[in-house]
Design a protein around this motif. Structure first.
Motif, PDB file in Angstrom:
ATOM      1  N   ILE A 162       0.853  -1.185   0.000  1.00  0.00           N
ATOM      2  CA  ILE A 162       0.000   0.000   0.000  1.00  0.00           C
ATOM      3  C   ILE A 162       0.888   1.234   0.000  1.00  0.00           C
ATOM      4  CG2 ILE A 162      -1.827   1.229   1.225  1.00  0.00           C
ATOM      5  CD1 ILE A 162      -2.395  -1.451   2.668  1.00  0.00           C
ATOM      6  N   ASN A 163       0.659   2.128  -0.948  1.00  0.00           N
ATOM      7  CA  ASN A 163       1.419   3.375  -1.040  1.00  0.00           C
ATOM      8  C   ASN A 163       0.516   4.550  -0.685  1.00  0.00           C
ATOM      9  OD1 ASN A 163       3.862   2.133  -2.211  1.00  0.00           O
ATOM     10  ND2 ASN A 163       2.529   1.767  -3.973  1.00  0.00           N
ATOM     11  N   TYR A 164       1.105   5.540  -0.032  1.00  0.00           N
ATOM     12  CA  TYR A 164       0.323   6.681   0.441  1.00  0.00           C
ATOM     13  C   TYR A 164       1.161   7.953   0.336  1.00  0.00           C
ATOM     14  CZ  TYR A 164      -1.961   9.719   3.957  1.00  0.00           C
ATOM     15  OH  TYR A 164      -2.555  10.756   4.634  1.00  0.00           O
ATOM     16  N   ASP A 165       0.657   8.941  -0.405  1.00  0.00           N
ATOM     17  CA  ASP A 165       1.326  10.238  -0.518  1.00  0.00           C
ATOM     18  C   ASP A 165       0.803  11.169   0.569  1.00  0.00           C
ATOM     19  OD1 ASP A 165       2.768   9.513  -2.843  1.00  0.00           O
ATOM     20  OD2 ASP A 165       1.012   9.902  -4.080  1.00  0.00           O
ATOM     21  N   PHE A 166       1.720  11.788   1.302  1.00  0.00           N
ATOM     22  CA  PHE A 166       1.308  12.702   2.375  1.00  0.00           C
ATOM     23  C   PHE A 166       1.962  14.069   2.182  1.00  0.00           C
ATOM     24  CE2 PHE A 166       5.022  10.331   3.834  1.00  0.00           C
ATOM     25  CZ  PHE A 166       5.841  11.307   4.359  1.00  0.00           C
ATOM     26  N   ASP A 167       1.265  15.109   2.647  1.00  0.00           N
ATOM     27  CA  ASP A 167       1.770  16.482   2.531  1.00  0.00           C
ATOM     28  C   ASP A 167       2.607  16.911   3.727  1.00  0.00           C
ATOM     29  OD1 ASP A 167       0.603  16.926   0.052  1.00  0.00           O
ATOM     30  OD2 ASP A 167      -1.284  17.625   0.926  1.00  0.00           O
ATOM     31  N   ASN A 168       2.385  16.280   4.872  1.00  0.00           N
ATOM     32  CA  ASN A 168       3.115  16.629   6.086  1.00  0.00           C
ATOM     33  C   ASN A 168       2.983  15.481   7.091  1.00  0.00           C
ATOM     34  OD1 ASN A 168       0.484  17.027   7.402  1.00  0.00           O
ATOM     35  ND2 ASN A 168       0.409  18.938   6.220  1.00  0.00           N
ATOM     36  N   LEU A 169       3.630  15.611   8.241  1.00  0.00           N
ATOM     37  CA  LEU A 169       3.624  14.550   9.240  1.00  0.00           C
ATOM     38  C   LEU A 169       2.245  14.318   9.840  1.00  0.00           C
ATOM     39  CD1 LEU A 169       6.994  15.304  11.057  1.00  0.00           C
ATOM     40  CD2 LEU A 169       6.476  13.349   9.588  1.00  0.00           C
ATOM     41  N   SER A 170       1.443  15.370   9.916  1.00  0.00           N
ATOM     42  CA  SER A 170       0.080  15.210  10.439  1.00  0.00           C
ATOM     43  C   SER A 170      -0.735  14.297   9.535  1.00  0.00           C
ATOM     44  CB  SER A 170      -0.604  16.574  10.563  1.00  0.00           C
ATOM     45  OG  SER A 170       0.047  17.378  11.525  1.00  0.00           O
ATOM     46  N   GLU A 171      -0.557  14.452   8.221  1.00  0.00           N
ATOM     47  CA  GLU A 171      -1.256  13.586   7.266  1.00  0.00           C
ATOM     48  C   GLU A 171      -0.736  12.163   7.327  1.00  0.00           C
ATOM     49  OE1 GLU A 171      -1.638  14.632   3.236  1.00  0.00           O
ATOM     50  OE2 GLU A 171      -3.209  16.103   3.613  1.00  0.00           O
ATOM     51  N   LEU A 172       0.552  12.019   7.569  1.00  0.00           N
ATOM     52  CA  LEU A 172       1.124  10.678   7.668  1.00  0.00           C
ATOM     53  C   LEU A 172       0.457   9.900   8.804  1.00  0.00           C
ATOM     54  CD1 LEU A 172       3.185   8.547   6.853  1.00  0.00           C
ATOM     55  CD2 LEU A 172       4.876   9.711   8.292  1.00  0.00           C
ATOM     56  N   LYS A 173       0.155  10.580   9.890  1.00  0.00           N
ATOM     57  CA  LYS A 173      -0.490   9.923  11.032  1.00  0.00           C
ATOM     58  C   LYS A 173      -1.908   9.467  10.711  1.00  0.00           C
ATOM     59  CE  LYS A 173       1.985  11.339  15.113  1.00  0.00           C
ATOM     60  NZ  LYS A 173       1.897  10.654  16.392  1.00  0.00           N
ATOM     61  N   LEU A 174      -2.497   9.986   9.626  1.00  0.00           N
ATOM     62  CA  LEU A 174      -3.866   9.634   9.254  1.00  0.00           C
ATOM     63  C   LEU A 174      -3.934   8.425   8.320  1.00  0.00           C
ATOM     64  CD1 LEU A 174      -5.347  13.208   8.636  1.00  0.00           C
ATOM     65  CD2 LEU A 174      -5.700  11.731  10.626  1.00  0.00           C
ATOM     66  N   PHE A 175      -2.790   7.820   8.035  1.00  0.00           N
ATOM     67  CA  PHE A 175      -2.735   6.671   7.119  1.00  0.00           C
ATOM     68  C   PHE A 175      -3.790   5.617   7.457  1.00  0.00           C
ATOM     69  CE2 PHE A 175      -1.136   2.308   6.598  1.00  0.00           C
ATOM     70  CZ  PHE A 175      -1.009   2.244   5.219  1.00  0.00           C
ATOM     71  N   GLY A 176      -3.772   5.127   8.670  1.00  0.00           N
ATOM     72  CA  GLY A 176      -4.702   4.072   9.067  1.00  0.00           C
ATOM     73  C   GLY A 176      -6.131   4.541   9.153  1.00  0.00           C
ATOM     74  N   GLU A 177      -6.329   5.767   9.616  1.00  0.00           N
ATOM     75  CA  GLU A 177      -7.682   6.306   9.764  1.00  0.00           C
ATOM     76  C   GLU A 177      -8.371   6.434   8.414  1.00  0.00           C
ATOM     77  OE1 GLU A 177     -10.902   7.401  11.935  1.00  0.00           O
ATOM     78  OE2 GLU A 177      -8.965   6.737  12.730  1.00  0.00           O
ATOM     79  N   LYS A 178      -7.627   6.825   7.386  1.00  0.00           N
ATOM     80  CA  LYS A 178      -8.216   6.991   6.057  1.00  0.00           C
ATOM     81  C   LYS A 178      -8.594   5.653   5.419  1.00  0.00           C
ATOM     82  CE  LYS A 178      -6.152  11.429   4.786  1.00  0.00           C
ATOM     83  NZ  LYS A 178      -5.331  12.171   3.787  1.00  0.00           N
ATOM     84  N   LEU A 179      -7.920   4.595   5.818  1.00  0.00           N
ATOM     85  CA  LEU A 179      -8.235   3.274   5.280  1.00  0.00           C
ATOM     86  C   LEU A 179      -9.357   2.577   6.054  1.00  0.00           C
ATOM     87  CD1 LEU A 179      -4.733   1.721   4.522  1.00  0.00           C
ATOM     88  CD2 LEU A 179      -6.431   2.497   2.865  1.00  0.00           C
TER      89      LEU A 179
END
Length: 253
Positions: free
Chosen positions: A110-127
């Motif tokens: 699974i690949n995920y593009d993020f704009d900042n560290l806050s978005e990176l933390k949302l990886f699991g929540e978005k899935l």
């Protein structure tokens, strides 16, 4: 990861099998980047934990969700706003999956593009709770071992406090994650346990800057000095919750 518990959970999914879970994070100078999580359930399938007589599941595909959402935009527009918003959270994801029940192969990344560290933390929540048949296929492989988790996708970012800028990189397990790790620690696990080296977790970080100093002895610095790799087995992760903690100082021009 829902605190460090998910780390131990995903490890438990592969007990008695040989596997390596690989997490990669590539940072750009503006703080954005790409995160990927890959794993292989082939060994588990070979052991017959998910074999059904007469079935033949074969799939080899790459799904880029931004393209999928564009193709399906008319259908999506007819959904409720709540469902539209939920689906649009997949825009920055892509998914590669290869499965073959004949050869007992199951690989997913699974690949995920993020704009900042806050978005990176949302990886699991978005899935979470997304209606994606490929993710449901993964869940079906682990449903008897998941202890009621919503899906088979762990989120290893949520339990770590991470900092990245042109001077330094730091990632450390949070106080909450540390408490959870200690609570779930297997005190019977020993270094010479035959299972200890059958499950390995590898994490990689790539940076736009050259590394000057690293404080974790478990780290392997990559040849170009712009990345690191940390690999831990079941015993190491279980007995040292801070195993993947690292502070890095970058060279300054």
């Amino acid at each position: 990861m829902e605190k460090i518990k998910a780390t131990l959970l995903i490890i438990s999914l592969f007990i008695l099998t040989s596997c390596e879970i690989v997490q990669e994070t590539k940072f750009e100078s503006d703080g954005s980047g790409k995160y990927s999580l890959g794993f292989d359930l082939s060994e588990m399938m070979k052991m017959g934990q998910d074999t059904k007589e007469g079935t033949n599941e074969q799939l080899d595909t790459l799904i880029v969700f931004s393209e999928f959402l564009e193709i399906k935009k008319d259908s999506i527009s007819k959904l409720s706003k709540e469902k539209q918003d939920k689906i649009k959270q997949l825009e920055n994801f892509s998914l590669y999956i290869k499965t073959d029940s004949i050869s007992n192969k199951f690989e997913m990344k699974i690949n995920y593009d993020f704009d900042n560290l806050s978005e990176l933390k949302l990886f699991g929540e978005k899935l979470k709770e997304q209606d994606i048949k490929e993710l449901e296929l993964l869940s079906s492989k682990t449903k008897d071992m998941k202890n009621g988790e919503d899906n088979g996708i762990p989120d290893f970012n949520k339990s770590y406090n991470t900092v990245f800028n042109k001077e330094l990189f730091s990632t450390k397990i949070s106080p909450e994650g540390l408490v959870e790790a200690e609570k779930n620690k297997d005190t019977t696990m020993t270094k010479d346990n035959p299972m200890a080296d059958m499950i390995r977790f590898k994490t990689k970080y790539f940076f736009p800057y050259k590394i000057k100093k690293v404080n974790n002895k478990n780290v392997r610095v990559l040849p170009d000095f712009k990345g690191i790799e940390i690999t831990g087995n079941l015993f190491e992760i279980n007995n040292d919750p801070k195993y993947f903690d690292v502070d890095i100082e970058f060279e300054q021009e």
